[in-house]
Design a protein around this motif. Structure first.
Motif, mmCIF file in Angstrom:
data_model
loop_
_atom_site.group_PDB
_atom_site.id
_atom_site.type_symbol
_atom_site.label_atom_id
_atom_site.label_comp_id
_atom_site.label_asym_id
_atom_site.label_seq_id
_atom_site.Cartn_x
_atom_site.Cartn_y
_atom_site.Cartn_z
ATOM 1 N N ARG A 35 -114.065 25.469 49.420
ATOM 2 C CA ARG A 35 -114.310 25.203 48.211
ATOM 3 C C ARG A 35 -112.962 24.569 47.605
ATOM 4 N N ASN A 36 -111.809 24.849 47.869
ATOM 5 C CA ASN A 36 -110.678 23.963 47.392
ATOM 6 C C ASN A 36 -110.789 22.594 47.849
ATOM 7 N N LEU A 37 -110.886 22.571 49.211
ATOM 8 C CA LEU A 37 -111.040 21.419 49.829
ATOM 9 C C LEU A 37 -112.188 20.298 49.208
ATOM 10 N N GLY A 38 -113.062 20.860 48.728
ATOM 11 C CA GLY A 38 -114.345 20.332 48.376
ATOM 12 C C GLY A 38 -113.939 19.769 46.902
ATOM 13 N N TRP A 39 -113.424 20.738 46.068
ATOM 14 C CA TRP A 39 -112.842 20.336 44.774
ATOM 15 C C TRP A 39 -111.921 18.989 44.797
ATOM 16 N N LEU A 40 -110.957 19.192 45.969
ATOM 17 C CA LEU A 40 -110.000 18.063 45.920
ATOM 18 C C LEU A 40 -110.548 16.722 46.397
ATOM 19 N N LEU A 41 -111.442 16.805 47.255
ATOM 20 C CA LEU A 41 -112.187 15.630 47.520
ATOM 21 C C LEU A 41 -112.960 14.948 46.609
ATOM 22 N N MET A 42 -113.671 15.794 45.691
ATOM 23 C CA MET A 42 -114.606 15.317 44.754
ATOM 24 C C MET A 42 -113.526 14.733 43.508
ATOM 25 N N LEU A 43 -112.670 15.217 42.939
ATOM 26 C CA LEU A 43 -111.844 14.801 42.051
ATOM 27 C C LEU A 43 -110.911 13.607 42.337
ATOM 28 N N THR A 44 -110.691 13.655 43.898
ATOM 29 C CA THR A 44 -110.057 12.400 44.218
ATOM 30 C C THR A 44 -111.206 11.249 44.020
ATOM 31 N N PHE A 45 -112.541 11.457 44.536
ATOM 32 C CA PHE A 45 -113.680 10.398 44.364
ATOM 33 C C PHE A 45 -113.942 9.901 43.023
ATOM 34 N N ILE A 46 -113.665 10.814 42.023
ATOM 35 C CA ILE A 46 -113.705 10.736 40.738
ATOM 36 C C ILE A 46 -112.796 9.810 40.073
ATOM 37 N N LEU A 47 -111.288 10.173 40.293
ATOM 38 C CA LEU A 47 -110.304 9.630 39.681
ATOM 39 C C LEU A 47 -109.581 8.303 40.300
ATOM 40 N N ILE A 48 -110.017 8.025 41.614
ATOM 41 C CA ILE A 48 -109.516 6.677 42.360
ATOM 42 C C ILE A 48 -109.682 5.602 41.261
ATOM 43 N N PRO A 49 -111.025 5.285 40.860
ATOM 44 C CA PRO A 49 -111.230 4.326 39.917
ATOM 45 C C PRO A 49 -110.479 4.090 38.840
ATOM 46 N N TRP A 50 -109.881 5.327 38.366
ATOM 47 C CA TRP A 50 -109.112 5.262 37.084
ATOM 48 C C TRP A 50 -107.703 5.051 37.274
ATOM 49 N N ILE A 51 -107.247 4.909 38.497
ATOM 50 C CA ILE A 51 -105.841 4.689 38.946
ATOM 51 C C ILE A 51 -105.469 3.190 38.374
ATOM 52 N N PRO A 52 -104.410 3.019 37.442
ATOM 53 C CA PRO A 52 -104.065 1.640 37.191
ATOM 54 C C PRO A 52 -103.067 1.156 38.134
ATOM 55 N N TYR A 53 -102.956 -0.013 38.617
ATOM 56 C CA TYR A 53 -101.953 -0.836 39.409
ATOM 57 C C TYR A 53 -101.561 -1.930 38.924
ATOM 58 N N LYS A 54 -100.489 -2.221 38.475
ATOM 59 C CA LYS A 54 -100.040 -3.586 38.010
ATOM 60 C C LYS A 54 -100.854 -4.055 36.900
ATOM 61 N N GLY A 55 -101.459 -3.142 35.841
ATOM 62 C CA GLY A 55 -102.161 -3.637 34.797
ATOM 63 C C GLY A 55 -103.686 -3.819 35.290
ATOM 64 N N GLN A 56 -104.042 -3.414 36.464
ATOM 65 C CA GLN A 56 -105.435 -3.501 36.891
ATOM 66 C C GLN A 56 -106.035 -2.263 37.618
ATOM 67 N N GLN A 57 -107.157 -2.303 37.894
ATOM 68 C CA GLN A 57 -107.819 -1.123 38.630
ATOM 69 C C GLN A 57 -107.223 -1.067 40.063
ATOM 70 N N ALA A 58 -106.520 -0.062 40.591
ATOM 71 C CA ALA A 58 -106.219 0.014 41.894
ATOM 72 C C ALA A 58 -107.209 -0.397 43.012
ATOM 73 N N VAL A 59 -108.263 0.291 42.911
ATOM 74 C CA VAL A 59 -109.337 0.017 43.825
ATOM 75 C C VAL A 59 -110.585 -0.587 43.083
ATOM 76 N N LEU A 60 -110.915 -1.895 43.543
ATOM 77 C CA LEU A 60 -112.096 -2.556 42.874
ATOM 78 C C LEU A 60 -112.761 -3.252 44.002
ATOM 79 N N LEU A 61 -113.810 -2.844 44.538
ATOM 80 C CA LEU A 61 -114.753 -3.672 45.387
ATOM 81 C C LEU A 61 -115.706 -4.486 44.971
ATOM 82 N N ASP A 62 -115.308 -5.861 44.654
ATOM 83 C CA ASP A 62 -116.069 -6.644 43.930
ATOM 84 C C ASP A 62 -116.913 -7.601 45.048
ATOM 85 N N VAL A 63 -118.118 -6.898 45.054
ATOM 86 C CA VAL A 63 -119.339 -7.421 46.126
ATOM 87 C C VAL A 63 -119.553 -8.868 45.496
ATOM 88 N N ALA A 64 -119.849 -9.044 44.369
ATOM 89 C CA ALA A 64 -120.110 -10.246 43.480
ATOM 90 C C ALA A 64 -119.443 -11.375 43.971
#
Length: 460
Positions: A35-64
């Motif tokens: 349960r604890n590992l599941g919550w940790l992984l789930m929150l990590t999955f949700i929060l990663i796109p919201w991490i800023p890095y030098k004024g931009q989204q830290a992780v962005l997979l722009d396929v287009a």
């Protein structure tokens, strides 16, 4: 691979579930880890796109645009070898863990397992315990049943939609994705993918559940290839537990000619896959350890020693020592480390700029009105950073030549730009008809971002 169990136990209740599996909620050491590992992984999955890095989204997979931005590192199609290394690393790491600890990936970290655990948690809070859920499903459709089912499925749909939106935030900037969602301005393609992933999450975690692990997932089919006699698996100590049978708590099992297994069936009721671990090793087992928690609770209540069901290897069950340095495990571990080192070496050697040079194909050289020899080139500069950079071009290796080019050339992050340049020299100052030179391209904002490429200069 088979463990030492009685022949009659091998034919008890083969794995077969025609209806839904009603999982009993279980507390215990391994359940807390899950349960604890599941919550940790789930929150990590949700929060990663919201991490800023030098004024931009830290992780962005722009396929287009065919570029992946990961914490300042921009990966373009020509850099996708790193993805091949990453997939290979994941595969060998999985082989290593499987040979060591069995299917712990499935039991503790697989997204299907984590979301199934979350959906089950929601179901238990709305519809009640295992017995209450069974009774509810068998009862007639009353207003109370409609209310509970509606609330449950509504909660599942909301979780599925949020999961799908969080997943799409890896491919579309999170702020614009959620902003467009609240203003109902999603494009058709965005809506299609979000609702498709939401439907898959809702169906997999809410309905298919264990069938994804026991039927659809190929990993359960070939996992046994990675097992050996030293692999730690969830095992039932049949020598200690048999003959199984119910008894009073204070009864002496030896006087009743019974083993320690009280046949409470809790190990089956808590199993996400619905198997009976007492029947021996089965490929449906995801090594989650819930049956261990359930059995240990029962052993505590009866005053018996814990460990009737436990993580153990075939050698341990036979009274031998497990070999931690076996060839297969060491081999998988070595390959995992080798791939990690290869990825680090690739990252260290990677430069944030890529340059190529192309000569004019129409003429090797030309002579201008001053009688000087001109060689035209086209430089291609790719900015592999996430910032706008201005590049300065210079030449080395041919001192008598002069470069005619823009003073500074701006290149957007992740973009490619072609620059026409001309090298001019007096043919009488050149010793050979074919002369070597180097183009040196340097970023004005960061002199450490530099690249050079060789070419030739022709004279008449």
């Amino acid at each position: 691979m088979k463990f030492d169990i009685k022949e009659e136990d091998m034919i008890i209740k083969p794995y077969k579930h025609e209806g839904p599996i009603y999982i009993r909620e279980q507390k215990g050491f391994f359940q807390r880890i899950r349960r604890n590992l599941g919550w940790l992984l789930m929150l990590t999955f949700i929060l990663i796109p919201w991490i800023p890095y030098k004024g931009q989204q830290a992780v962005l997979l722009d396929v287009a645009s065919q570029k992946f931005a990961i914490f300042g590192l921009t990966l373009l199609p020509q850099d996708f070898m790193i993805l091949a290394l990453l997939f290979m690393l994941g595969a060998f790491a999985l082989f290593f863990v499987t040979n060591w600890l069995g299917r712990v990936w499935c039991g503790y970290t697989c997204p299907q397992t984590i979301w199934m655990l979350m959906f089950s948690w929601v179901e238990q809070r709305i519809e009640g315990t295992r017995n209450q859920r069974i009774k509810l499903d068998k009862s007639a459709w009353t207003l109370s049943k409609w209310q509970k089912k509606t609330i449950k499925h509504s909660a599942w749909l909301i979780i599925s939609l949020f999961t799908a939106t969080s997943f799409m935030a890896y491919f579309i900037p999170a702020k614009s994705l959620y902003g467009d969602m609240f203003t109902l301005q999603w494009s058709g393609i965005t809506s299609f993918w979000v609702f498709l992933f939401a439907f898959c999450t809702y169906g997999n975690a809410g309905f298919l559940r264990e069938k994804m692990c026991t039927i659809a997932c190929p990993y359960s089919r070939f996992q046994a290839v990675m097992f050996d006699k030293d692999t730690l698996l969830v095992t039932y100590d049949s020598a200690r537990g048999e003959s199984r049978g119910p008894r009073k708590r204070k009864a002496d099992p030896k006087a009743l000619d019974l083993g320690d297994c009280v046949d409470c069936n809790l190990c089956v009721e808590v199993c996400p896959a619905g198997i009976d671990i007492r029947n021996g090793l089965q490929y449906e087992c995801i090594n989650c350890g819930l049956c261990i928690d359930a059995c240990d609770d029962t052993m505590d209540k009866f005053g018996y020693q814990k460990g009737l069901i436990k993580y153990a290897s075939e050698k341990q069950m036979a009274g031998e020592q497990t070999n931690p340095y076996r060839l297969k495990l060491v081999g998988y571990g070595a390959l995992t480390v080798l791939l990690m080192v290869s990825m680090l070496a690739w990252l260290v050697q990677r430069t944030p700029i890529e340059v190529s040079v192309l000569r004019d194909r129409n003429a090797l050289y030309r002579v201008n009105y001053e009688g000087l020899v001109e060689n035209p080139y086209t430089l291609t500069i790719i900015n592999k950073t996430q910032q706008l950079l201005h590049y300065r071009v210079a030449i080395t290796g041919l001192d008598v030549a002069k470069l005619q080019s823009p003073q500074l050339t701006a290149v957007e992050p992740g973009q490619m730009k072609r620059i026409p340049v001309t090298v001019v020299a007096d043919g009488y100052d050149l010793p050979n008809k074919l002369n070597q030179l180097d183009f040196v391209i340097t970023a004005e904002e960061d002199r450490g971002i530099k690249a050079s490429i060789s070419s030739v200069f022709y004279r008449n």
